[in-house]
Design an enzyme around this catalytic site. Structure first.
Site, PDB file in Angstrom:
ATOM      1  N   VAL A  58      14.866 -12.667  53.863  1.00 23.08           N
ATOM      2  CA  VAL A  58      14.067 -13.184  55.000  1.00 23.08           C
ATOM      3  C   VAL A  58      14.545 -12.871  56.431  1.00 23.08           C
ATOM      4  CG1 VAL A  58      15.283 -15.547  54.794  1.00 23.08           C
ATOM      5  CG2 VAL A  58      12.927 -15.523  55.937  1.00 23.08           C
ATOM      6  N   GLU A  59      13.938 -12.510  57.377  1.00 22.64           N
ATOM      7  CA  GLU A  59      14.459 -12.514  58.618  1.00 22.64           C
ATOM      8  C   GLU A  59      14.864 -13.764  59.293  1.00 22.64           C
ATOM      9  OE1 GLU A  59      15.531 -12.031  62.268  1.00 22.64           O
ATOM     10  OE2 GLU A  59      13.266 -12.849  62.208  1.00 22.64           O
ATOM     11  N   SER A  60      16.293 -13.842  59.642  1.00 26.21           N
ATOM     12  CA  SER A  60      16.856 -15.238  59.866  1.00 26.21           C
ATOM     13  C   SER A  60      16.121 -15.731  61.146  1.00 26.21           C
ATOM     14  CB  SER A  60      18.291 -14.886  60.022  1.00 26.21           C
ATOM     15  OG  SER A  60      18.807 -13.983  61.020  1.00 26.21           O
TER      16      SER A  60
ATOM     17  N   HIS B  62       9.785 -36.392  52.701  1.00 22.71           N
ATOM     18  CA  HIS B  62      10.826 -35.490  52.454  1.00 22.71           C
ATOM     19  C   HIS B  62      10.795 -34.574  51.267  1.00 22.71           C
ATOM     20  CE1 HIS B  62      13.242 -39.236  54.013  1.00 22.71           C
ATOM     21  NE2 HIS B  62      12.783 -38.653  54.987  1.00 22.71           N
ATOM     22  N   GLU B  63      10.005 -35.008  50.236  1.00 19.14           N
ATOM     23  CA  GLU B  63       9.686 -34.137  49.177  1.00 19.14           C
ATOM     24  C   GLU B  63       8.916 -33.059  49.555  1.00 19.14           C
ATOM     25  OE1 GLU B  63      10.736 -38.299  47.853  1.00 19.14           O
ATOM     26  OE2 GLU B  63       9.270 -37.463  49.377  1.00 19.14           O
TER      27      GLU B  63
ATOM     28  N   CYS C 194       8.346 -38.653  60.086  1.00 18.34           N
ATOM     29  CA  CYS C 194       7.526 -39.512  59.126  1.00 18.34           C
ATOM     30  C   CYS C 194       6.247 -39.623  59.278  1.00 18.34           C
ATOM     31  CB  CYS C 194       8.202 -40.983  59.114  1.00 18.34           C
ATOM     32  SG  CYS C 194       7.590 -42.162  58.138  1.00 18.34           S
TER      33      CYS C 194
ATOM     34  N   ASP D  56      12.975 -38.029  60.977  1.00 18.82           N
ATOM     35  CA  ASP D  56      13.714 -37.892  59.824  1.00 18.82           C
ATOM     36  C   ASP D  56      14.611 -36.595  59.848  1.00 18.82           C
ATOM     37  OD1 ASP D  56      12.812 -39.816  58.377  1.00 18.82           O
ATOM     38  OD2 ASP D  56      10.834 -38.823  57.729  1.00 18.82           O
TER      39      ASP D  56
END
EC number: 1.7.1.13
Length: 154
Positions: free
Chosen positions: A74-76, A93-94, A52, A59
């Protein structure tokens, strides 16, 4: 079946320190090898953590990322390290959710991408954040993200 060229990757197969911030994290990509074929790739991070920005308290979220590649995957390992870099990052969060999606879109230029972030309640209120680039390509199978709506104890 051609072998995927991994010569340009800097993290896969090596010991890498965890990045201290999302800005420091290096996302990498590999050729999909299936040009002209629409398919959905899903990554699920059920234990995503950030901080936060006001209180510094942790969070937690269950994040699901779906995308239809347009030449790149995307390479994991780099994605795992990128997501982990939010652990000490203070953001709402957003912001976390949309920043993750936009960073992936910038790297991959996918045909389509969506992210669902199901944040665990703080102060009794869960926050769910959803973002996508537009409509998915016609004919692709998009399973439900599979995260139940928060119900508390009731």
């Amino acid at each position: 079946m051609p072998k995927t060229d991994v010569s340009g990757l800097s993290q896969l197969g090596t010991k890498v320190d965890l990045p201290q911030s999302p800005e420091e994290a290096v996302l990498e990509r590999v050729p999909s090898g299936h040009e002209g074929t629409d398919f959905v790739v899903r990554f699920t991070a059920p234990e995503f953590t950030s901080l936060c920005p006001m209180t510094g308290q942790p969070d937690f979220a269950h994040i699901v990322i779906d995308y239809v590649p347009d030449g790149w995957l995307v390479e994991s390992k780099s994605l795992k390290l990128f997501l982990h870099s939010f652990r000490n990052h203070g953001a709402f969060h957003e912001d976390c959710t949309v920043d993750i999606a936009k960073r992936l879109v910038s790297l991959l230029s996918p045909k389509w991408l969506r992210i669902g972030a199901y944040w665990y309640p703080r102060g009794g209120i869960p926050i769910d954040v959803f973002w996508q680039t537009g409509n998915p390509p016609e004919g692709v199978w998009l399973p439900d993200q599979g995260v139940p709506t928060y119900r508390g104890r009731g």
